[in-house]
Design an enzyme around this catalytic site. Structure first.
Site, PDB file in Angstrom:
ATOM      1  N   HIS A 129      -7.566  17.828  66.017  1.00  0.00           N
ATOM      2  CA  HIS A 129      -6.943  18.558  67.122  1.00  0.00           C
ATOM      3  C   HIS A 129      -7.913  19.592  67.718  1.00  0.00           C
ATOM      4  CE1 HIS A 129      -3.477  16.431  65.648  1.00  0.00           C
ATOM      5  NE2 HIS A 129      -3.660  16.988  64.457  1.00  0.00           N
ATOM      6  N   GLU A 139      -2.656  24.193  62.832  1.00  0.00           N
ATOM      7  CA  GLU A 139      -3.424  23.159  62.128  1.00  0.00           C
ATOM      8  C   GLU A 139      -4.858  23.120  62.625  1.00  0.00           C
ATOM      9  OE1 GLU A 139      -3.490  18.275  61.458  1.00  0.00           O
ATOM     10  OE2 GLU A 139      -1.922  19.204  62.699  1.00  0.00           O
ATOM     11  N   HIS A 187      -7.130  17.168  58.378  1.00  0.00           N
ATOM     12  CA  HIS A 187      -5.825  17.453  58.960  1.00  0.00           C
ATOM     13  C   HIS A 187      -4.948  18.185  57.953  1.00  0.00           C
ATOM     14  CE1 HIS A 187      -6.119  14.900  62.642  1.00  0.00           C
ATOM     15  NE2 HIS A 187      -7.023  14.264  61.896  1.00  0.00           N
ATOM     16  N   GLU A 197      -4.984  14.580  54.808  1.00  0.00           N
ATOM     17  CA  GLU A 197      -3.933  15.549  55.094  1.00  0.00           C
ATOM     18  C   GLU A 197      -3.893  16.480  53.882  1.00  0.00           C
ATOM     19  OE1 GLU A 197      -2.258  15.767  57.859  1.00  0.00           O
ATOM     20  OE2 GLU A 197      -2.263  13.774  58.808  1.00  0.00           O
TER      21      GLU A 197
END
Length: 302
Positions: A92, A129, A184, A266
C-alpha cells in the site's frame, strides 16, 4: 722489641694452588653426572623421534597458523549475500486515500482485472498498515544490506500513490531479484490472530505464468514463516492456513505476474487488540524484520 727477619723465622707451609680447582671439580662433576642421568631417564622419547642418542632434543620454533588451521568461524564470509538482489515490497501507500481514482483503476493480472492498489487497513486507533509496512521494510533493508545483499524497495514513501500491483511485480522482475517479499498486515475480525505467508499458486493464463516460481516461492515462504514465528515468538494464523501459517492464492496480481520467487507475509491482524499491540511496537517490528531477514538469508544460501 726483637725482630725476626725472613731468614730467621720459622718455615711457613706452602699453599697449594690446586685446591680451588679441586673444590670446583668436586662440585661440578656430581652435578653434571646427575644431570646426565636425569636426561637419560626422561630423554628417551627424543631418541625415539629421531634425535641422536645422548643429544638434547631439538626445539622447533612455533610456526604461524596456516590457512588450513583457521576455524570455521574465521572462514565464514562477512557478507554471505554479496551478489544477491532482494526486492522488498511495502504494501500500500500512506497517501493512496488521496488518489482514489488512480488506485481504483483496473489492471490486468492474468486471471482477471483488478484494482491498481488499495488503501490497506489500520488498527482501531488509526495506525495505518502502510506506515507499518514501510517501517518494517526499512528495518529489513538495513539487516539485508549488512549481509551484503543489494536491496530495492518498490516504494519508499516517495510516490503519491501505489505503485499498482502489476508495476510492483515488474520491479522485482526487472531487478532479476533472487527473492521478493511483500509486507502486509491483515484486517480480519477481532479474536483472529497470528501471521500467515501467502504463496503463489500455479497460474498459466493471459500474461501470468507462475509455473517456474511456484516451487522456489514455496521454499522461500516456508522459511520466512518459520523464522518469523521464532523471532517474534508468535503463532501462525488461527483463522486461515489450518495452523500452518501458509496459504496459496491465485488472485493476487503481485504474485501472478512475478517471474521471480516471491511471497506475501501478513504479519498479524491489525483489528485484533493483542496483535495490534505488537504491530505498533517498534521493538516488535524489529523482531519481525529480523525473522523475515533470517528466512530470506536461509533461502538464498540454500
Amino acid at each position: 722489641m726483637s725482630y725476626a727477619g725472613p731468614d730467621f723465622g720459622p718455615p711457613q707451609p706452602r699453599r697449594s694452588r690446586r685446591r680451588p680447582l679441586t673444590v670446583a671439580l668436586a662440585v661440578l662433576v656430581p652435578g653434571a653426572l646427575l644431570g646426565w642421568l636425569v636426561y637419560e631417564g626422561v630423554g628417551g622419547a627424543a631418541d625415539g623421534s629421531g634425535s641422536p642418542a645422548g643429544a638434547p632434543p631439538a626445539v622447533s620454533p612455533s610456526a604461524p597458523p596456516t590457512a588450513s588451521s583457521t576455524t570455521a568461524d574465521d572462514k565464514e564470509p562477512a557478507t554471505p549475500l554479496k551478489g544477491k538482489v532482494v526486492v522488498i515490497d511495502p504494501g500500500h501507500n500512506l497517501t493512496n486515500f488521496e488518489h482514489t481514482a488512480e488506485i481504483n483503476r483496473k489492471v490486468d493480472i492474468g486471471t482477471n482485472r483488478k484494482e491498481c492498489d488499495t488503501t490497506g487497513t489500520s488498527t482501531n486507533a488509526g495506525y495505518a498498515e502502510a506506515a507499518f509496512t514501510l517501517d518494517v521494510a526499512h528495518r529489513l533493508r538495513a539487516l539485508l544490506e549488512k549481509q551484503g545483499a543489494t536491496v530495492r524497495l518498490t516504494q519508499d514513501g516517495d510516490r503519491p500513490y501505489g505503485p499498482c500491483v502489476d508495476e510492483r511485480a515488474r520491479i522485482g522482475n526487472n531487478a532479476k531479484a533472487d527473492a521478493v517479499v511483500s509486507i502486509h498486515a491483515d484486517g480480519a475480525g477481532a479474536g483472529q490472530r497470528g501471521y500467515h505467508v501467502i504463496l503463489p499458486g500455479r497460474v498459466h493464463k493471459g500474461i501470468a505464468d507462475t509455473r517456474r516460481i511456484v516451487a522456489p516461492s514455496a521454499t522461500l515462504g516456508r522459511l520466512v514463516a518459520t523464522d518469523f514465528g521464532r523471532a517474534t515468538d508468535t503463532e501462525p494464523s488461527n483463522y486461515i492456513g489450518d495452523g500452518t501459517g501458509l496459504v496459496t492464492r491465485t488472485d493476487l496480481g503481485g504474485l501472478n505476474l512475478s517471474t521471480v520467487p516471491k511471497v506475501f507475509i501478513e504479519c498479524g491482524n491489525m483489528r485484533d487488540s493483542k496483535d495490534a499491540a505488537q504491530l505498533t511496537s517498534g521493538a516488535w517490528r524489529q523482531k519481525a524484520a529480523q525473522g523475515i531477514s533470517e528466512g530470506i538469508v536461509s533461502f538464498l544460501r540454500g
